[in-house]
Design an enzyme around this catalytic site. Structure first.
Site, PDB file in Angstrom:
ATOM      1  N   ALA A  66       0.870  -1.169   0.000  1.00 55.54           N
ATOM      2  CA  ALA A  66       0.000   0.000   0.000  1.00 55.54           C
ATOM      3  C   ALA A  66       0.912   1.225   0.000  1.00 55.54           C
ATOM      4  O   ALA A  66       2.093   1.130   0.336  1.00 55.54           O
ATOM      5  CB  ALA A  66      -0.873  -0.032   1.247  1.00 55.54           C
ATOM      6  N   GLY A 111       0.463  -4.884   0.973  1.00 52.99           N
ATOM      7  CA  GLY A 111      -0.652  -4.887   0.019  1.00 52.99           C
ATOM      8  C   GLY A 111      -0.289  -5.559  -1.308  1.00 52.99           C
ATOM      9  O   GLY A 111      -1.169  -6.035  -2.019  1.00 52.99           O
ATOM     10  N   GLU A 114      -0.827  -9.141  -0.726  1.00 50.27           N
ATOM     11  CA  GLU A 114      -2.285  -9.321  -0.630  1.00 50.27           C
ATOM     12  C   GLU A 114      -2.919  -9.297  -2.022  1.00 50.27           C
ATOM     13  O   GLU A 114      -3.860 -10.049  -2.309  1.00 50.27           O
ATOM     14  CB  GLU A 114      -2.879  -8.226   0.274  1.00 50.27           C
ATOM     15  CG  GLU A 114      -2.449  -8.422   1.731  1.00 50.27           C
ATOM     16  CD  GLU A 114      -2.754  -7.237   2.618  1.00 50.27           C
ATOM     17  OE1 GLU A 114      -2.306  -6.122   2.302  1.00 50.27           O
ATOM     18  OE2 GLU A 114      -3.449  -7.414   3.631  1.00 50.27           O
ATOM     19  N   GLU A 134       3.963  -5.117   7.527  1.00 48.67           N
ATOM     20  CA  GLU A 134       3.175  -4.016   8.103  1.00 48.67           C
ATOM     21  C   GLU A 134       3.466  -3.736   9.570  1.00 48.67           C
ATOM     22  O   GLU A 134       3.455  -2.579  10.002  1.00 48.67           O
ATOM     23  CB  GLU A 134       1.662  -4.287   7.937  1.00 48.67           C
ATOM     24  CG  GLU A 134       1.147  -4.137   6.522  1.00 48.67           C
ATOM     25  CD  GLU A 134       1.182  -5.425   5.719  1.00 48.67           C
ATOM     26  OE1 GLU A 134       1.961  -6.336   6.081  1.00 48.67           O
ATOM     27  OE2 GLU A 134       0.437  -5.527   4.736  1.00 48.67           O
TER      28      GLU A 134
END
Ligand code: CAA
Length: 261
Positions: A66, A111, A114, A134
């Site tokens: 992210a 992310g 993911e 994270e």
């Protein structure tokens, strides 16, 4: 639709979606997530596409996570909305009735991993590095890893990755069952295209239903899932593809499938 942060190319029946922000290692900004969701919605409706490859631009990264720059100043509600946006984009990949291969060409972190986990399976380059870092930023994953990773590799192995934030190489990821196959960097896309073309040559309705049966079935009891499979199997017998596939076998020729779901 025109995109600014991703590229969508079609070659025959295969679409290649490339996250295209190489300067920031293809980090998932909000507009990038919106575009990924929109692209998979569009591909889902496009009968000319029968298989999809998702990859990252440049030599270095699939997706490094992210967008940390965008997240840094977020408050609680903004962060929730950002998480929903990521989960929605990844949901579109799961709902897309075509097989989707993640071709992980470099870093797949946070992310980024993911995103790869929301594809149907992962092929990786020998150079790939995967992880959920994270906790090192003081947050949990927000686009699905705490749920998808344990379902794929088991809770204890997932917890080790989630709690340490360690990056692992492609060989270790394959050993964990996170990655299906590992290739030299120059062979990754060649092999992904080969696999996509093979899947694209099969009955599209059958492939789409097999995807649904696996994904939906994993959330059901075994009995309910087996009944669901019977329904899916029965539905195939209402298609031209079933007639063509079985006739071709008995006539000792290659099937000519029509392709639409
Ligand atoms: N977000 C925003 N920018 C990022 C980024 C990210 N996730 N990852 C890398 N970049 C940017 C860097 O800031 C840098 O930009 P500048 O050139 O402007 O400084 C550029 O990409 C190149 O990166 P590095 O210089 O850091 O490259 P490196 O080779 O030294 O390191 C790396 C590579 C180890 C992948 C390192 O970039 C890194 O650790 N990135 C962050 C990985 C991460 O923590 N991801 C998880 C994010 S949180 C998340 O994803 C939450 C969620 O689940 C929703």
């Amino acid at each position: 639709m025109a995109y600014e942060n991703i590229l969508v190319e079609k070659k025959g029946h295969v679409a290649v979606v490339t996250v295209d922000r190489p300067k920031v290692l293809n980090a998932l900004s909000s507009p990038t997530l919106e575009e990924i969701g929109a692209a998979f919605r569009e591909i889902g409706r496009d009968d000319s596409v029968r298989a999809v490859i998702l990859t990252g631009a440049g030599e270095k990264a699939f997706v490094a996570g992210a967008d940390i720059k965008e997240m840094q100043s977020m408050g609680v509600e903004e962060a929730r909305r950002y998480s929903y946006l990521g989960i929605q984009a990844m949901w579109e990949i799961r709902l897309c009735p075509k097989p989707v291969i993640a071709a992980v060409n470099g870093f797949a972190l946070g992310g980024g991993l993911e995103l790869a986990l929301s594809c149907d399976f992962i092929y990786a380059s020998e150079k790939a590095k995967l992880g959920q870092p994270e906790v090192g930023l003081g947050v949990t994953p927000g686009f699905g890893a705490t749920q998808k990773l344990p379902r794929l590799i088991g809770a204890a192995r997932a917890k080790e990755l989630l709690f340490t934030g360690d990056m692992i190489g492609a060989a270790e990821a394959k050993e964990l069952g996170l990655v299906n196959k590992v290739f030299p960097p120059e062979a990754l896309m060649v092999e992904a295209v080969k696999a996509a073309e093979k899947m694209a040559s099969k009955g599209a309705f059958a492939v789409a239903q097999a995807k649904r049966a696996v994904d939906a079935g994993l959330d059901m009891s075994l009995d309910a899932a087996l009944l669901f499979e019977s329904q899916v199997f029965g539905a195939c017998f209402g298609t031209e593809d079933q007639k063509e596939g079985m006739a071709a076998f008995l006539e000792k020729r290659k099937p000519n499938f029509k392709g639409a779901e």
